[in-house]
Write a protein that holds these residues in place. Structure first.
Motif, PDB file in Angstrom:
ATOM      1  N   ASN A 252      55.110  43.139   9.863  1.00  0.00           N
ATOM      2  CA  ASN A 252      56.676  43.159  10.652  1.00  0.00           C
ATOM      3  C   ASN A 252      57.185  44.933  10.393  1.00  0.00           C
ATOM      4  O   ASN A 252      56.803  45.832   9.857  1.00  0.00           O
ATOM      5  CB  ASN A 252      57.227  42.992   9.236  1.00  0.00           C
ATOM      6  CG  ASN A 252      59.257  42.915   9.497  1.00  0.00           C
ATOM      7  OD1 ASN A 252      60.160  43.181   9.991  1.00  0.00           O
ATOM      8  ND2 ASN A 252      59.413  43.271   7.778  1.00  0.00           N
ATOM      9  N   GLY A 253      57.335  45.263  12.049  1.00  0.00           N
ATOM     10  CA  GLY A 253      57.718  46.048  12.293  1.00  0.00           C
ATOM     11  C   GLY A 253      59.380  46.480  12.652  1.00  0.00           C
ATOM     12  O   GLY A 253      59.830  47.636  12.608  1.00  0.00           O
TER      13      GLY A 253
ATOM     14  N   GLU B  67      54.519  40.933  15.029  1.00  0.00           N
ATOM     15  CA  GLU B  67      53.451  41.319  15.749  1.00  0.00           C
ATOM     16  C   GLU B  67      52.390  39.954  14.412  1.00  0.00           C
ATOM     17  O   GLU B  67      52.680  40.088  13.515  1.00  0.00           O
ATOM     18  CB  GLU B  67      52.491  41.997  15.015  1.00  0.00           C
ATOM     19  CG  GLU B  67      50.735  42.623  15.763  1.00  0.00           C
ATOM     20  CD  GLU B  67      50.126  43.738  15.423  1.00  0.00           C
ATOM     21  OE1 GLU B  67      48.613  43.378  15.703  1.00  0.00           O
ATOM     22  OE2 GLU B  67      50.530  44.052  14.579  1.00  0.00           O
ATOM     23  N   LEU B  68      51.489  39.055  15.890  1.00  0.00           N
ATOM     24  CA  LEU B  68      51.733  37.691  15.443  1.00  0.00           C
ATOM     25  C   LEU B  68      50.561  37.500  16.069  1.00  0.00           C
ATOM     26  O   LEU B  68      50.018  36.829  17.518  1.00  0.00           O
ATOM     27  CB  LEU B  68      53.081  36.669  15.314  1.00  0.00           C
ATOM     28  CG  LEU B  68      52.737  35.214  14.469  1.00  0.00           C
ATOM     29  CD1 LEU B  68      52.291  35.031  13.214  1.00  0.00           C
ATOM     30  CD2 LEU B  68      54.022  34.045  15.630  1.00  0.00           C
ATOM     31  N   MET B  69      49.349  36.788  15.259  1.00  0.00           N
ATOM     32  CA  MET B  69      48.325  36.695  15.888  1.00  0.00           C
ATOM     33  C   MET B  69      47.421  35.270  15.199  1.00  0.00           C
ATOM     34  O   MET B  69      47.472  35.664  14.130  1.00  0.00           O
ATOM     35  CB  MET B  69      47.701  37.743  16.261  1.00  0.00           C
ATOM     36  CG  MET B  69      47.048  37.962  15.025  1.00  0.00           C
ATOM     37  SD  MET B  69      45.186  39.768  15.745  1.00  0.00           S
ATOM     38  CE  MET B  69      46.755  40.830  15.974  1.00  0.00           C
ATOM     39  N   PRO B  70      46.879  34.271  16.269  1.00  0.00           N
ATOM     40  CA  PRO B  70      45.699  33.912  14.973  1.00  0.00           C
ATOM     41  C   PRO B  70      45.155  34.446  14.548  1.00  0.00           C
ATOM     42  O   PRO B  70      44.392  35.076  14.026  1.00  0.00           O
ATOM     43  CB  PRO B  70      45.065  33.709  16.366  1.00  0.00           C
ATOM     44  CG  PRO B  70      45.981  32.301  17.155  1.00  0.00           C
ATOM     45  CD  PRO B  70      46.390  34.115  17.824  1.00  0.00           C
TER      46      PRO B  70
ATOM     47  N   LEU C 192      57.373  38.639   4.604  1.00  0.00           N
ATOM     48  CA  LEU C 192      57.255  40.049   4.163  1.00  0.00           C
ATOM     49  C   LEU C 192      58.668  41.708   4.598  1.00  0.00           C
ATOM     50  O   LEU C 192      58.931  41.359   5.783  1.00  0.00           O
ATOM     51  CB  LEU C 192      56.321  40.079   5.960  1.00  0.00           C
ATOM     52  CG  LEU C 192      55.573  39.288   6.416  1.00  0.00           C
ATOM     53  CD1 LEU C 192      54.530  39.480   7.404  1.00  0.00           C
ATOM     54  CD2 LEU C 192      54.529  40.454   4.861  1.00  0.00           C
ATOM     55  N   GLN C 193      58.010  42.407   3.774  1.00  0.00           N
ATOM     56  CA  GLN C 193      59.291  43.672   4.012  1.00  0.00           C
ATOM     57  C   GLN C 193      58.912  44.480   4.751  1.00  0.00           C
ATOM     58  O   GLN C 193      58.075  44.054   5.644  1.00  0.00           O
ATOM     59  CB  GLN C 193      58.747  43.855   2.445  1.00  0.00           C
ATOM     60  CG  GLN C 193      59.134  43.151   1.312  1.00  0.00           C
ATOM     61  CD  GLN C 193      60.506  42.938   0.963  1.00  0.00           C
ATOM     62  OE1 GLN C 193      61.212  43.722   1.410  1.00  0.00           O
ATOM     63  NE2 GLN C 193      60.833  41.347   0.198  1.00  0.00           N
ATOM     64  N   SER C 194      59.550  45.347   5.359  1.00  0.00           N
ATOM     65  CA  SER C 194      59.598  46.526   6.623  1.00  0.00           C
ATOM     66  C   SER C 194      58.778  47.067   6.516  1.00  0.00           C
ATOM     67  O   SER C 194      58.504  47.466   5.189  1.00  0.00           O
ATOM     68  CB  SER C 194      60.464  46.947   6.405  1.00  0.00           C
ATOM     69  OG  SER C 194      60.527  48.710   7.671  1.00  0.00           O
ATOM     70  N   GLY C 195      57.187  46.537   7.496  1.00  0.00           N
ATOM     71  CA  GLY C 195      56.498  47.767   7.140  1.00  0.00           C
ATOM     72  C   GLY C 195      55.289  47.091   7.021  1.00  0.00           C
ATOM     73  O   GLY C 195      54.372  47.252   7.068  1.00  0.00           O
ATOM     74  N   GLU C 196      55.285  45.533   6.287  1.00  0.00           N
ATOM     75  CA  GLU C 196      54.509  44.778   5.605  1.00  0.00           C
ATOM     76  C   GLU C 196      54.079  43.839   6.534  1.00  0.00           C
ATOM     77  O   GLU C 196      53.822  43.662   7.282  1.00  0.00           O
ATOM     78  CB  GLU C 196      55.013  44.139   4.430  1.00  0.00           C
ATOM     79  CG  GLU C 196      55.036  45.034   2.994  1.00  0.00           C
ATOM     80  CD  GLU C 196      55.204  44.135   1.972  1.00  0.00           C
ATOM     81  OE1 GLU C 196      55.492  44.645   0.605  1.00  0.00           O
ATOM     82  OE2 GLU C 196      56.078  43.122   2.573  1.00  0.00           O
ATOM     83  N   ALA C 197      52.391  43.629   6.117  1.00  0.00           N
ATOM     84  CA  ALA C 197      51.431  42.108   6.748  1.00  0.00           C
ATOM     85  C   ALA C 197      50.803  42.140   5.571  1.00  0.00           C
ATOM     86  O   ALA C 197      50.366  41.985   4.858  1.00  0.00           O
ATOM     87  CB  ALA C 197      50.082  43.317   7.860  1.00  0.00           C
ATOM     88  N   GLY C 198      50.805  40.925   6.135  1.00  0.00           N
ATOM     89  CA  GLY C 198      49.959  39.403   5.703  1.00  0.00           C
ATOM     90  C   GLY C 198      49.651  38.689   6.101  1.00  0.00           C
ATOM     91  O   GLY C 198      49.556  38.302   8.065  1.00  0.00           O
TER      92      GLY C 198
ATOM     93  N   LEU D  74      65.307  35.468  15.053  1.00  0.00           N
ATOM     94  CA  LEU D  74      65.456  36.830  15.598  1.00  0.00           C
ATOM     95  C   LEU D  74      66.268  37.577  16.489  1.00  0.00           C
ATOM     96  O   LEU D  74      65.682  36.402  17.841  1.00  0.00           O
ATOM     97  CB  LEU D  74      64.125  37.300  15.469  1.00  0.00           C
ATOM     98  CG  LEU D  74      63.593  37.460  13.819  1.00  0.00           C
ATOM     99  CD1 LEU D  74      61.623  38.465  14.874  1.00  0.00           C
ATOM    100  CD2 LEU D  74      64.131  38.337  13.085  1.00  0.00           C
ATOM    101  N   SER D  75      66.697  38.491  16.989  1.00  0.00           N
ATOM    102  CA  SER D  75      66.863  38.706  18.415  1.00  0.00           C
ATOM    103  C   SER D  75      65.865  39.028  19.426  1.00  0.00           C
ATOM    104  O   SER D  75      64.886  39.203  18.437  1.00  0.00           O
ATOM    105  CB  SER D  75      67.753  39.763  18.755  1.00  0.00           C
ATOM    106  OG  SER D  75      67.234  41.168  17.699  1.00  0.00           O
ATOM    107  N   GLU D  76      66.289  39.106  20.834  1.00  0.00           N
ATOM    108  CA  GLU D  76      65.441  39.169  21.581  1.00  0.00           C
ATOM    109  C   GLU D  76      64.304  40.889  20.775  1.00  0.00           C
ATOM    110  O   GLU D  76      62.934  40.528  21.360  1.00  0.00           O
ATOM    111  CB  GLU D  76      65.341  39.263  22.705  1.00  0.00           C
ATOM    112  CG  GLU D  76      64.898  39.919  23.586  1.00  0.00           C
ATOM    113  CD  GLU D  76      65.423  39.846  25.377  1.00  0.00           C
ATOM    114  OE1 GLU D  76      64.592  40.242  26.224  1.00  0.00           O
ATOM    115  OE2 GLU D  76      66.349  39.410  25.587  1.00  0.00           O
ATOM    116  N   GLU D  77      65.093  41.580  21.219  1.00  0.00           N
ATOM    117  CA  GLU D  77      64.669  43.182  20.642  1.00  0.00           C
ATOM    118  C   GLU D  77      64.128  42.692  19.452  1.00  0.00           C
ATOM    119  O   GLU D  77      63.190  43.544  19.477  1.00  0.00           O
ATOM    120  CB  GLU D  77      65.707  43.865  20.669  1.00  0.00           C
ATOM    121  CG  GLU D  77      65.363  45.371  20.398  1.00  0.00           C
ATOM    122  CD  GLU D  77      66.731  46.110  20.491  1.00  0.00           C
ATOM    123  OE1 GLU D  77      65.745  47.530  19.905  1.00  0.00           O
ATOM    124  OE2 GLU D  77      68.018  45.285  20.317  1.00  0.00           O
ATOM    125  N   SER D  78      64.430  42.210  18.458  1.00  0.00           N
ATOM    126  CA  SER D  78      63.701  42.474  16.506  1.00  0.00           C
ATOM    127  C   SER D  78      62.797  41.889  16.933  1.00  0.00           C
ATOM    128  O   SER D  78      61.506  42.121  16.468  1.00  0.00           O
ATOM    129  CB  SER D  78      64.804  41.324  15.705  1.00  0.00           C
ATOM    130  OG  SER D  78      65.820  42.423  15.665  1.00  0.00           O
TER     131      SER D  78
END
Length: 491
Positions: A343-344, A446-449, A327-333, A437-441
């Protein structure tokens, strides 16, 4: 909304009076007789009943698949303008697939209609499917299965966002065209409706104008609704979710009514396997024979490992064939048909299976024990899989909440080790530029079932079961139908 033949005018009146109001309706119009009739019928009825507080807007989808489609869309726009109905033309951009074009066009069409509905701030979408479409669908499905089919659903929730309703589903095309002829309103004949390379066109030619439904679709609808309700009760009594990854069916659950077991295991297989449809009859007979057998063992079907033990049947995604998602920046899938990710970050991320050789599995919040205080994911640095207990935390639109079993707080070490190991190996792991990923990253992901058989297209027949399953996974409930009544019954 009733499986009984009705004049177009009566069907529209019944539909409008069943709606929750005030309401804004997006009418999907192609320019053909069915959708043009739908638009005019709604326009006349809405203007005649201002007390209903219902307004209309419209959208035409130009699939850009043949010459002349743009001109047709402009004619539709002119019709809408003459009626004072706000309208937009949505164009299917980009390359078109060389195979499966009808399915791809359908997917694109509904996606564009949802975008238009969002732009117009509409509450629901309506399409011009008719009794003729229903007959054709039932006939086509009858060639593939001996089971009673529900045919085209009168209400479908698309992408968890918009309900798509079909108020003319039991009105005939001939009656709709007679209405248009009375009003002196022409329609556009799509040449693809005469192209015999499409199964529906061939079936349409086979069916006589006087043909009736050979099966009682009303009874089929009631049967499906009853199965959905019984399936929801079955989930409450016999199903437990461990860590959002491993399902367990209690032994008593495997001794229930065969039709209910067929329904629930078919849909659970699709959910855990990340596939949009329940398995076919042959596969389900094999799954049911194994699940109701007396001998412990394992089998794989529909990308799911079924592990039958003394304490029940365990289900989890098999570890093979899990393809990484970039996922590129801003992409969702949707990853593996099981998890939605957005991906934020300003950099790309990779979602992949948390195989034992991976440097990390999930964020520390995703692998900590059941923690009601947990509010956001932390770093992806966990090395010890024994810490992966009781729940993964998944982000919903309402915030970060633990995915737990229905009230269960048992420790994961009480589960069969092999089954739990397979579950962990099927979990989503997140990296960026090859590193955890770091804690901040991680807070920016966003991740959900994701429920493949329900989250894109959910018919109202499966709504009760799907909504209960959503509660089991602790995800947001599905949007309720924008109706105050169905078939005259208050809901």
């Amino acid at each position: 909304m009733s499986p009984e033949a009705a004049s177009p005018q009566l069907a529209i009146l019944q539909f409008l009076t069943s709606l929750q109001s005030p309401a804004r309706i997006l009418v999907a119009i192609s320019g053909g007789s069915d959708s043009t009739g739908l638009l005019l019928l709604l326009d006349e009825a809405v203007k005649a009943a201002p007390h209903l507080k219902i307004s209309l807007c419209a959208a035409a989808v130009d699939h850009a698949l043949r010459a002349g489609s743009a001109d047709e869309a402009r004619k539709v726009a002119a019709l809408c303008a003459s009626l004072g109905i706000p309208h937009i033309i949505m164009i299917w951009q980009g390359d078109k697939p060389k195979t499966g074009i009808m399915a791809a066009a359908r997917e694109a069409r509904y996606g564009l209609l949802a975008t238009a509905a969002n732009d117009f701030n509409a509450d629901l979408i309506v399409t011009g499917h008719t009794f003729d479409d229903q007959r054709e669908t039932l006939a086509m499905r009858g060639l593939r299965t001996e089971q009673v089919s529900t045919g085209i659903a009168d209400a479908v929730l698309f992408d968890r966002r918009f309900w798509i309703l079909r108020p003319l589903l039991f009105s005939s095309r001939a009656d709709i065209r007679a209405f248009l002829n009375e009003r002196g309103v022409p329609w556009i004949d799509d040449p693809s409706n005469e192209d015999t390379k499409y199964e529906r066109v061939r079936m349409r030619r086979q069916l006589s104008a006087e043909a009736c439904l050979e099966k009682d679709i009303g009874a089929a609808w009631e049967e499906r609704l009853a199965l959905s309700a019984k399936g929801a009760e079955w989930l409450d009594r016999y199903f437990t979710l461990h860590g959002g990854l491993l399902g367990q069916v209690m032994l008593d659950g495997l001794r229930q009514d065969w039709a209910v077991l067929d329904y629930v295991l078919g849909r659970l297989t699709a959910v855990f396997g990340g596939q949009p449809f329940a398995r076919g009859r042959a596969h389900m007979e094999r799954i049911l024979a194994f699940a109701t057998g007396s001998e412990p063992g394992r089998m794989t079907a529909g990308r799911v490992v079924f592990d039958l033990r003394r304490d029940g049947l365990y289900l989890t995604r098999e570890s093979r064939g899990i393809v990484p998602l970039v996922l590129q920046s801003g992409e969702a899938g949707v990853w593996d048909g099981r998890f939605y990710a957005c991906n934020g970050l300003s950099t790309s991320i990779v979602v992949e299976a948390a195989t034992p050789h991976a440097s990390s599995f999930l964020s520390s919040d995703l692998i900590r024990g059941m923690s009601q205080e947990s509010s956001a994911p932390k770093s992806l640095g966990a090395q010890d899989t024994s810490r992966f207990i009781e729940s993964i935390t998944t982000q919903t639109r309402g915030g970060w909440i633990p995915v737990t079993s229905t009230g269960m707080r048992e420790r994961m070490h009480h589960l069969p080790k092999a089954a739990w190991k397979r579950a962990i190996a099927s979990a989503p792991a997140l990296t960026s530029e090859g590193a955890p990923l770091s804690e901040e990253s991680s807070r920016m992901i966003e991740l959900m079932p994701y429920f493949a058989p329900f989250d894109r297209f959910l018919t109202r027949f499966d709504f009760i079961f799907a909504n209960r399953l959503s509660a089991v996974f602790a995800t947001a409930p599905y949007a309720r139908l924008p109706l105050r009544s169905i078939d005259g019954k208050t809901i």
